[in-house]
Design a protein around this motif. Sequence first.
Motif, PDB file in Angstrom:
ATOM      1  N   THR A 183      -2.021  13.943  -5.689  1.00 44.47           N
ATOM      2  CA  THR A 183      -0.693  14.012  -6.082  1.00 44.47           C
ATOM      3  C   THR A 183      -0.003  14.331  -4.835  1.00 44.47           C
ATOM      4  OG1 THR A 183      -1.233  16.315  -6.333  1.00 44.47           O
ATOM      5  CG2 THR A 183      -1.084  15.145  -8.414  1.00 44.47           C
ATOM      6  N   GLY A 184       1.587  14.056  -4.993  1.00 43.62           N
ATOM      7  CA  GLY A 184       2.530  14.246  -4.072  1.00 43.62           C
ATOM      8  C   GLY A 184       3.977  14.339  -4.670  1.00 43.62           C
ATOM      9  N   ARG A 222      -0.252  13.067 -15.342  1.00 41.23           N
ATOM     10  CA  ARG A 222       0.477  14.030 -15.884  1.00 41.23           C
ATOM     11  C   ARG A 222       1.149  13.205 -17.206  1.00 41.23           C
ATOM     12  NH1 ARG A 222       6.034  14.355 -12.513  1.00 41.23           N
ATOM     13  NH2 ARG A 222       6.093  12.416 -11.489  1.00 41.23           N
ATOM     14  N   ARG A 226      -2.566   2.037   2.623  1.00 36.46           N
ATOM     15  CA  ARG A 226      -3.061   2.930   1.545  1.00 36.46           C
ATOM     16  C   ARG A 226      -4.446   2.610   1.233  1.00 36.46           C
ATOM     17  NH1 ARG A 226       2.441   3.079   0.337  1.00 36.46           N
ATOM     18  NH2 ARG A 226       3.182   5.083  -0.378  1.00 36.46           N
ATOM     19  N   SER A 274      -2.232   7.745 -10.632  1.00 37.07           N
ATOM     20  CA  SER A 274      -1.452   6.742 -11.273  1.00 37.07           C
ATOM     21  C   SER A 274      -0.355   6.432  -9.848  1.00 37.07           C
ATOM     22  CB  SER A 274      -0.146   7.074 -12.199  1.00 37.07           C
ATOM     23  OG  SER A 274       0.486   8.494 -11.836  1.00 37.07           O
ATOM     24  N   GLY A 275      -0.446   7.053  -8.674  1.00 39.04           N
ATOM     25  CA  GLY A 275       0.292   6.725  -7.460  1.00 39.04           C
ATOM     26  C   GLY A 275      -0.353   5.652  -6.615  1.00 39.04           C
ATOM     27  N   LYS A 276       0.554   5.283  -5.722  1.00 33.46           N
ATOM     28  CA  LYS A 276       0.051   3.983  -4.996  1.00 33.46           C
ATOM     29  C   LYS A 276      -1.256   4.283  -4.073  1.00 33.46           C
ATOM     30  CE  LYS A 276       4.177   3.350  -3.015  1.00 33.46           C
ATOM     31  NZ  LYS A 276       5.329   3.934  -3.875  1.00 33.46           N
ATOM     32  N   THR A 277      -1.349   5.740  -3.635  1.00 31.79           N
ATOM     33  CA  THR A 277      -2.664   6.062  -2.937  1.00 31.79           C
ATOM     34  C   THR A 277      -3.803   6.245  -4.088  1.00 31.79           C
ATOM     35  OG1 THR A 277      -1.455   6.607  -1.030  1.00 31.79           O
ATOM     36  CG2 THR A 277      -3.763   7.369  -1.356  1.00 31.79           C
ATOM     37  N   ARG A 288       7.206  12.958  -5.716  1.00 28.87           N
ATOM     38  CA  ARG A 288       7.936  11.792  -5.681  1.00 28.87           C
ATOM     39  C   ARG A 288       9.179  11.980  -5.054  1.00 28.87           C
ATOM     40  NH1 ARG A 288       5.567   7.116  -7.431  1.00 28.87           N
ATOM     41  NH2 ARG A 288       3.882   7.056  -8.773  1.00 28.87           N
ATOM     42  N   LYS A 325       3.210  21.171   2.434  1.00 28.66           N
ATOM     43  CA  LYS A 325       2.015  20.628   2.329  1.00 28.66           C
ATOM     44  C   LYS A 325       1.084  21.401   3.365  1.00 28.66           C
ATOM     45  CE  LYS A 325       2.732  15.568   1.751  1.00 28.66           C
ATOM     46  NZ  LYS A 325       1.939  15.801   0.665  1.00 28.66           N
ATOM     47  N   SER A 375       2.526   9.157 -17.175  1.00 26.36           N
ATOM     48  CA  SER A 375       2.125   8.526 -16.018  1.00 26.36           C
ATOM     49  C   SER A 375       1.935   7.069 -16.378  1.00 26.36           C
ATOM     50  CB  SER A 375       0.997   9.046 -15.387  1.00 26.36           C
ATOM     51  OG  SER A 375       1.306  10.381 -14.637  1.00 26.36           O
ATOM     52  N   SER A 379      -3.109  15.049   2.591  1.00 22.91           N
ATOM     53  CA  SER A 379      -1.919  15.521   3.138  1.00 22.91           C
ATOM     54  C   SER A 379      -0.968  14.474   4.002  1.00 22.91           C
ATOM     55  CB  SER A 379      -2.380  16.867   3.718  1.00 22.91           C
ATOM     56  OG  SER A 379      -1.118  17.469   4.227  1.00 22.91           O
ATOM     57  N   GLY A 438      -3.220  12.523  -9.618  1.00 19.86           N
ATOM     58  CA  GLY A 438      -2.281  11.563  -8.795  1.00 19.86           C
ATOM     59  C   GLY A 438      -2.739  10.046  -8.795  1.00 19.86           C
ATOM     60  N   LEU A 485       2.369   5.526   5.337  1.00 14.46           N
ATOM     61  CA  LEU A 485       1.541   4.790   4.409  1.00 14.46           C
ATOM     62  C   LEU A 485       2.023   3.259   4.129  1.00 14.46           C
ATOM     63  CD1 LEU A 485       0.438   7.251   1.746  1.00 14.46           C
ATOM     64  CD2 LEU A 485      -0.873   6.504   4.042  1.00 14.46           C
TER      65      LEU A 485
HETATM   66  N1  LIG Z   1       4.574   7.744   1.757  1.00 18.25           N
HETATM   67  C1  LIG Z   1       3.916   7.947   3.170  1.00 18.25           C
HETATM   68  O1  LIG Z   1       4.311   7.171   4.015  1.00 18.25           O
HETATM   69  C2  LIG Z   1       3.380   9.076   3.211  1.00 18.25           C
HETATM   70  C3  LIG Z   1       2.704   9.244   4.293  1.00 18.25           C
HETATM   71  C4  LIG Z   1       1.741  10.451   4.564  1.00 18.25           C
HETATM   72  C5  LIG Z   1       1.279  11.063   3.439  1.00 18.25           C
HETATM   73  N2  LIG Z   1       1.796  10.881   2.339  1.00 18.25           N
HETATM   74  C6  LIG Z   1       1.292  11.320   1.116  1.00 18.25           C
HETATM   75  O2  LIG Z   1       0.043  10.693   0.626  1.00 18.25           O
HETATM   76  C7  LIG Z   1       0.097  11.188  -0.941  1.00 18.25           C
HETATM   77  C8  LIG Z   1       0.205   9.805  -1.547  1.00 18.25           C
HETATM   78  O3  LIG Z   1       1.332   9.256  -1.392  1.00 18.25           O
HETATM   79  P1  LIG Z   1       1.903   7.810  -2.079  1.00 18.25           P
HETATM   80  O4  LIG Z   1       3.327   7.651  -1.560  1.00 18.25           O
HETATM   81  O5  LIG Z   1       0.594   6.786  -2.125  1.00 18.25           O
HETATM   82  O6  LIG Z   1       1.987   8.509  -3.651  1.00 18.25           O
HETATM   83  P2  LIG Z   1       2.767   8.161  -5.017  1.00 18.25           P
HETATM   84  O7  LIG Z   1       2.829   6.584  -5.101  1.00 18.25           O
HETATM   85  O8  LIG Z   1       4.265   8.632  -4.867  1.00 18.25           O
HETATM   86  O9  LIG Z   1       2.198   8.873  -6.002  1.00 18.25           O
HETATM   87  C9  LIG Z   1       2.220  10.334  -6.265  1.00 18.25           C
HETATM   88  C10 LIG Z   1       1.445  10.768  -7.377  1.00 18.25           C
HETATM   89  O10 LIG Z   1       1.683  12.444  -7.784  1.00 18.25           O
HETATM   90  C11 LIG Z   1       1.954  12.233  -9.156  1.00 18.25           C
HETATM   91  N3  LIG Z   1       2.800  13.402  -9.396  1.00 18.25           N
HETATM   92  C12 LIG Z   1       4.020  13.646  -8.797  1.00 18.25           C
HETATM   93  N4  LIG Z   1       4.527  14.864  -9.292  1.00 18.25           N
HETATM   94  C13 LIG Z   1       3.464  15.267 -10.279  1.00 18.25           C
HETATM   95  C14 LIG Z   1       3.682  16.323 -10.931  1.00 18.25           C
HETATM   96  N5  LIG Z   1       4.569  17.208 -11.012  1.00 18.25           N
HETATM   97  N6  LIG Z   1       2.509  16.821 -11.831  1.00 18.25           N
HETATM   98  C15 LIG Z   1       1.621  15.692 -11.792  1.00 18.25           C
HETATM   99  N7  LIG Z   1       1.501  14.680 -10.962  1.00 18.25           N
HETATM  100  C16 LIG Z   1       2.481  14.463 -10.187  1.00 18.25           C
HETATM  101  C17 LIG Z   1       2.410  11.172  -9.465  1.00 18.25           C
HETATM  102  O11 LIG Z   1       2.369  10.916 -10.995  1.00 18.25           O
HETATM  103  P3  LIG Z   1       3.691  10.087 -11.616  1.00 18.25           P
HETATM  104  O12 LIG Z   1       2.987   8.518 -11.413  1.00 18.25           O
HETATM  105  O13 LIG Z   1       3.404  10.366 -12.977  1.00 18.25           O
HETATM  106  O14 LIG Z   1       4.719  10.033 -10.988  1.00 18.25           O
HETATM  107  C18 LIG Z   1       1.588   9.921  -8.816  1.00 18.25           C
HETATM  108  O15 LIG Z   1       0.383   9.655  -9.506  1.00 18.25           O
HETATM  109  C19 LIG Z   1       1.464  12.216  -1.243  1.00 18.25           C
HETATM  110  O16 LIG Z   1       0.907  13.490  -1.073  1.00 18.25           O
HETATM  111  C20 LIG Z   1       2.318  11.751  -0.192  1.00 18.25           C
HETATM  112  O17 LIG Z   1       3.258  13.118   0.234  1.00 18.25           O
HETATM  113  C21 LIG Z   1       2.438   9.642   2.048  1.00 18.25           C
END
Ligand SMILES: NC(=O)c1ccc[n+]([C@@H]2O[C@H](COP(=O)([O-])OP(=O)(O)OC[C@H]3O[C@@H](n4cnc5c(N)ncnc54)[C@H](OP(=O)(O)O)[C@@H]3O)[C@@H](O)[C@H]2O)c1
Length: 222
Positions: free
Chosen positions: A71-72, A32, A179, A9-12, A74, A130, A35, A109, A7, A152
């Motif tokens: 990973t998480g 993936r 983050r 490539s994600g924001k975290t 989207r 989760k 990404s 998580s 993960g 986040l």
């Molecule tokens: N948003 C919030 O306020 C919050 C609060 C608490 C916890 N969280 C958790 O914290 C974590 C990070 O959150 P974030 O918002 O920073 O994440 P994010 O930017 O949405 O990034 C998600 C990452 O997971 C990858 N991913 C998603 N589906 C996938 C798949 N099927 N196969 C492989 N990779 C996959 C994405 O790849 P791509 O770039 O290719 O899409 C990306 O690298 C997540 O688990 C989220 O649920 C979030």
Amino acid sequence: MKIAISGASGKTGSRIAEEAIASGNRVRLLLRKGSFLPNTLSGQEKTVISLNDSISIEKSLDGCDALIIATGARPSIDLTGPARVDAFGVKQQVLSCQRSGIKRILLVSSLCAGRWIHPLNLFGLILVWKRIGEKALEESGLDWTVIRPGGLNEEEEELETQGIRYTAADFQQDAYIPRRLLAKCCIEALQTPESKNKIIEVTSSKEQPSITMKQALKDIAI
Ligand SMILES: NC(=O)c1ccc[n+]([C@@H]2O[C@H](COP(=O)([O-])OP(=O)(O)OC[C@H]3O[C@@H](n4cnc5c(N)ncnc54)[C@H](OP(=O)(O)O)[C@@H]3O)[C@@H](O)[C@H]2O)c1
């Protein structure tokens, strides 16, 4: 240490990779197909995985000392994402660590993981899935840590003025954390043996005194 980060490539995940590098570690970014990485990580080692294919994950862990799972699912109209990514995708990554001999694993998580009644569950029961992902780590026999962050955000300025509130599971249910601070926590956890086999909830605020994770884990019964 060489740290594999899924993960990334994600924001975290991208911030976790940046913080890992800043603290002197080498990284391998598990992405993936399709990404996009931020420019800050363009020169780093990367590999393509599919969460459905544990062999692809296993191969990508070769030579690494630890895996951080960022990973998480989207947000999407496909409500199966949380089950596929946050439960089964995490299970596959745990299995791959077991097969490849990697002992240390950390999962990002969420606060309230395991709750059935929560507005976030409108997205495919994400908090329930989760918790299933967390359990895969707990039952793995690996040296695991689960970090459960609050909401986040993208704050990057004056983060040194914020302290982190660390608690055991199910003590916190709201509040936020940037983050960037979450990413620093993940790297600190890998450097803190006391974080092994623990669920640690993290939020931050200016009112919270600044202490290390090691100190926090000594002071509170986690
Ligand atoms: N948003 C919030 O306020 C919050 C609060 C608490 C916890 N969280 C958790 O914290 C974590 C990070 O959150 P974030 O918002 O920073 O994440 P994010 O930017 O949405 O990034 C998600 C990452 O997971 C990858 N991913 C998603 N589906 C996938 C798949 N099927 N196969 C492989 N990779 C996959 C994405 O790849 P791509 O770039 O290719 O899409 C990306 O690298 C997540 O688990 C989220 O649920 C979030």
